[in-house]
Design an enzyme around this catalytic site. Structure first.
Site, PDB file in Angstrom:
ATOM      1  N   ARG A  30      18.121 -28.953  49.828  1.00 38.67           N
ATOM      2  CA  ARG A  30      18.020 -30.400  49.709  1.00 38.67           C
ATOM      3  C   ARG A  30      16.729 -30.831  49.044  1.00 38.67           C
ATOM      4  O   ARG A  30      16.533 -32.014  48.796  1.00 38.67           O
ATOM      5  CB  ARG A  30      18.031 -30.984  51.108  1.00 38.67           C
ATOM      6  CG  ARG A  30      19.287 -31.696  51.472  1.00 38.67           C
ATOM      7  CD  ARG A  30      19.076 -32.203  52.873  1.00 38.67           C
ATOM      8  NE  ARG A  30      19.928 -33.287  53.186  1.00 38.67           N
ATOM      9  CZ  ARG A  30      21.087 -33.158  53.789  1.00 38.67           C
ATOM     10  NH1 ARG A  30      21.549 -31.972  54.098  1.00 38.67           N
ATOM     11  NH2 ARG A  30      21.781 -34.220  54.077  1.00 38.67           N
ATOM     12  N   ARG A  62      18.730 -42.188  54.494  1.00 41.70           N
ATOM     13  CA  ARG A  62      19.320 -40.941  53.968  1.00 41.70           C
ATOM     14  C   ARG A  62      19.582 -41.048  52.469  1.00 41.70           C
ATOM     15  O   ARG A  62      19.404 -40.080  51.728  1.00 41.70           O
ATOM     16  CB  ARG A  62      20.620 -40.618  54.715  1.00 41.70           C
ATOM     17  CG  ARG A  62      20.352 -40.096  56.124  1.00 41.70           C
ATOM     18  CD  ARG A  62      21.572 -40.227  57.015  1.00 41.70           C
ATOM     19  NE  ARG A  62      22.679 -39.417  56.593  1.00 41.70           N
ATOM     20  CZ  ARG A  62      23.952 -39.667  56.919  1.00 41.70           C
ATOM     21  NH1 ARG A  62      24.254 -40.713  57.664  1.00 41.70           N
ATOM     22  NH2 ARG A  62      24.912 -38.864  56.507  1.00 41.70           N
TER      23      ARG A  62
HETATM   24  P1  AP5 Z   1      24.145 -33.405  56.856  1.00 38.22           P
HETATM   25  O1  AP5 Z   1      24.956 -33.118  58.051  1.00 38.22           O
HETATM   26  O2  AP5 Z   1      24.046 -32.370  55.799  1.00 38.22           O
HETATM   27  O3  AP5 Z   1      24.615 -34.808  56.303  1.00 38.22           O
HETATM   28  P2  AP5 Z   1      24.724 -35.440  54.817  1.00 38.22           P
HETATM   29  O4  AP5 Z   1      24.334 -34.571  53.676  1.00 38.22           O
HETATM   30  O5  AP5 Z   1      23.999 -36.736  54.925  1.00 38.22           O
HETATM   31  O6  AP5 Z   1      26.196 -35.524  54.597  1.00 38.22           O
HETATM   32  P3  AP5 Z   1      27.253 -36.111  55.544  1.00 38.22           P
HETATM   33  O7  AP5 Z   1      27.636 -35.107  56.578  1.00 38.22           O
HETATM   34  O8  AP5 Z   1      26.851 -37.464  56.045  1.00 38.22           O
HETATM   35  O9  AP5 Z   1      28.417 -36.409  54.515  1.00 38.22           O
HETATM   36  P4  AP5 Z   1      29.436 -35.441  53.800  1.00 38.22           P
HETATM   37  O10 AP5 Z   1      29.138 -35.381  52.341  1.00 38.22           O
HETATM   38  O11 AP5 Z   1      29.599 -34.139  54.517  1.00 38.22           O
HETATM   39  O12 AP5 Z   1      30.750 -36.325  53.956  1.00 38.22           O
HETATM   40  P5  AP5 Z   1      31.991 -36.174  54.955  1.00 38.22           P
HETATM   41  O13 AP5 Z   1      32.860 -35.030  54.515  1.00 38.22           O
HETATM   42  O14 AP5 Z   1      31.574 -36.231  56.375  1.00 38.22           O
HETATM   43  O15 AP5 Z   1      22.617 -33.743  57.295  1.00 38.22           O
HETATM   44  C1  AP5 Z   1      22.343 -34.611  58.360  1.00 38.22           C
HETATM   45  C2  AP5 Z   1      20.842 -34.610  58.630  1.00 38.22           C
HETATM   46  O16 AP5 Z   1      20.419 -33.276  59.022  1.00 38.22           O
HETATM   47  C3  AP5 Z   1      19.932 -34.952  57.442  1.00 38.22           C
HETATM   48  O17 AP5 Z   1      19.786 -36.348  57.276  1.00 38.22           O
HETATM   49  C4  AP5 Z   1      18.627 -34.254  57.847  1.00 38.22           C
HETATM   50  O18 AP5 Z   1      17.938 -34.987  58.830  1.00 38.22           O
HETATM   51  C5  AP5 Z   1      19.124 -32.964  58.488  1.00 38.22           C
HETATM   52  N1  AP5 Z   1      19.274 -31.872  57.507  1.00 38.22           N
HETATM   53  C6  AP5 Z   1      20.431 -31.200  57.233  1.00 38.22           C
HETATM   54  N2  AP5 Z   1      20.226 -30.281  56.276  1.00 38.22           N
HETATM   55  C7  AP5 Z   1      18.904 -30.378  55.945  1.00 38.22           C
HETATM   56  C8  AP5 Z   1      18.096 -29.703  54.985  1.00 38.22           C
HETATM   57  N3  AP5 Z   1      18.612 -28.756  54.171  1.00 38.22           N
HETATM   58  N4  AP5 Z   1      16.789 -30.063  54.899  1.00 38.22           N
HETATM   59  C9  AP5 Z   1      16.265 -30.999  55.701  1.00 38.22           C
HETATM   60  N5  AP5 Z   1      16.981 -31.699  56.617  1.00 38.22           N
HETATM   61  C10 AP5 Z   1      18.293 -31.376  56.732  1.00 38.22           C
HETATM   62  O19 AP5 Z   1      32.780 -37.517  54.570  1.00 38.22           O
HETATM   63  C11 AP5 Z   1      32.261 -38.774  54.924  1.00 38.22           C
HETATM   64  C12 AP5 Z   1      33.398 -39.684  55.399  1.00 38.22           C
HETATM   65  O20 AP5 Z   1      34.254 -39.942  54.304  1.00 38.22           O
HETATM   66  C13 AP5 Z   1      34.280 -39.087  56.508  1.00 38.22           C
HETATM   67  O21 AP5 Z   1      34.682 -40.108  57.375  1.00 38.22           O
HETATM   68  C14 AP5 Z   1      35.487 -38.533  55.726  1.00 38.22           C
HETATM   69  O22 AP5 Z   1      36.663 -38.533  56.531  1.00 38.22           O
HETATM   70  C15 AP5 Z   1      35.585 -39.517  54.578  1.00 38.22           C
HETATM   71  N6  AP5 Z   1      36.076 -38.907  53.345  1.00 38.22           N
HETATM   72  C16 AP5 Z   1      35.758 -37.687  52.845  1.00 38.22           C
HETATM   73  N7  AP5 Z   1      36.388 -37.494  51.675  1.00 38.22           N
HETATM   74  C17 AP5 Z   1      37.108 -38.626  51.435  1.00 38.22           C
HETATM   75  C18 AP5 Z   1      37.973 -39.039  50.381  1.00 38.22           C
HETATM   76  N8  AP5 Z   1      38.239 -38.251  49.317  1.00 38.22           N
HETATM   77  N9  AP5 Z   1      38.538 -40.273  50.450  1.00 38.22           N
HETATM   78  C19 AP5 Z   1      38.283 -41.081  51.514  1.00 38.22           C
HETATM   79  N10 AP5 Z   1      37.497 -40.748  52.554  1.00 38.22           N
HETATM   80  C20 AP5 Z   1      36.919 -39.532  52.500  1.00 38.22           C
END
Ligand code: AP5
Length: 212
Positions: free
Chosen positions: A88, A170
């Site tokens: 990241r 974020r």
């Molecule tokens: P992390 O868990 O990695 O969260 P993120 O990158 O912010 O990503 P999300 O999990 O929020 O989203 P996603 O892209 O996976 O989307 P999703 O599939 O859920 O990190 C969380 C925290 O941990 C960070 O803020 C940090 O504090 C820490 N952290 C983690 N890794 C770190 C690192 N390497 N370094 C430092 N800190 C770190 O989909 C989202 C929603 O959309 C869902 O409801 C889903 O059902 C819906 N959806 C998905 N696809 C579609 C579609 N095609 N159409 C409609 N809806 C859809």
């Protein structure tokens, strides 16, 4: 195959990763999932990470680098992996390079999920997550029974970092630190951009095509 999933919060990395690991039979390593489990278990790592995550800030590089490097040496990740949420920052990418080189391995593809900001915010505001297996559900991919995980039967929760203020933070973290990785990996010709707007099934088809 060694893959990285890159994309802003809410782009669908977790959703697609859960599908790809079944299709390609490679394990997912989500640093977010590892950290959320540590928070739920109340470990020392969890205690350090909890306030940062709830505020939408990144956890320090040395902590997440340690998590990933330790995982790379376990039997689970020897035949390939899908990294979701790591690296990241540029220092994390450099640490990953050094760790892989040391083990005679390299990244084959970086999948870059592209989704506009308005769609991201809408998705995150409607997300519910299984606290056990971390499967995300949303308007377009709802659970069979409202509020209950299809796989684990657990009651779904709203992640603390899906509150509007944390989501804003974020997004800033992504724009200022993580987006730089596109250029980092483009220089090696391994970036596969994928339009992340559309049904979950359509996005999955685009990803498969991008990997061919
Ligand atoms: P992390 O868990 O990695 O969260 P993120 O990158 O912010 O990503 P999300 O999990 O929020 O989203 P996603 O892209 O996976 O989307 P999703 O599939 O859920 O990190 C969380 C925290 O941990 C960070 O803020 C940090 O504090 C820490 N952290 C983690 N890794 C770190 C690192 N390497 N370094 C430092 N800190 C770190 O989909 C989202 C929603 O959309 C869902 O409801 C889903 O059902 C819906 N959806 C998905 N696809 C579609 C579609 N095609 N159409 C409609 N809806 C859809």
């Amino acid at each position: 195959m060694n893959l990285i999933f890159l994309g802003p919060p809410g782009a669908g990395k977790g959703t697609q990763a859960k599908r790809l690991i079944e299709r390609f039979r490679i394990p997912q390593l989500s640093t977010g999932d590892v950290l959320r489990k540590a928070v739920a278990d109340g470990t020392l790592l969890g205690l350090k990470a909890k306030p940062l995550m709830a505020a939408g800030q990144l956890v320090p590089d040395e902590i997440v680098n340690g998590i990933v490097e330790a995982a790379l040496d376990t039997a689970t990740y020897q035949k390939g992996f899908l990294l979701d949420g790591f690296p990241r920052t540029v220092p994390q990418a450099q640490a990953l390079d050094a760790a892989l080189e040391h083990r005679g391995r390299r990244i084959d593809h970086v999948l870059l999920l592209e989704v506009p900001m308005g769609v991201l915010v809408e998705r995150l505001s409607g997300r519910e997550t299984c606290p056990k297996c971390q499967t995300p559900y949303g308007k377009d991919s709802p659970p069979k029974r409202a509020g209950i995980c299809d796989k684990e039967g657990e009651r779904l929760v709203v992640r603390p970092d899906d509150q509007p203020e944390a989501v804003r933070r974020r997004m800033v973290e992504y724009e200022t630190k993580t987006a730089l990785l596109t250029g980092y990996y483009k220089a090696r010709g391994v970036v596969r951009p994928v339009d992340g707007v559309g049904s979950v099934e359509d996005v999955e088809k685009r990803i498969i095509k991008a990997l061919e």
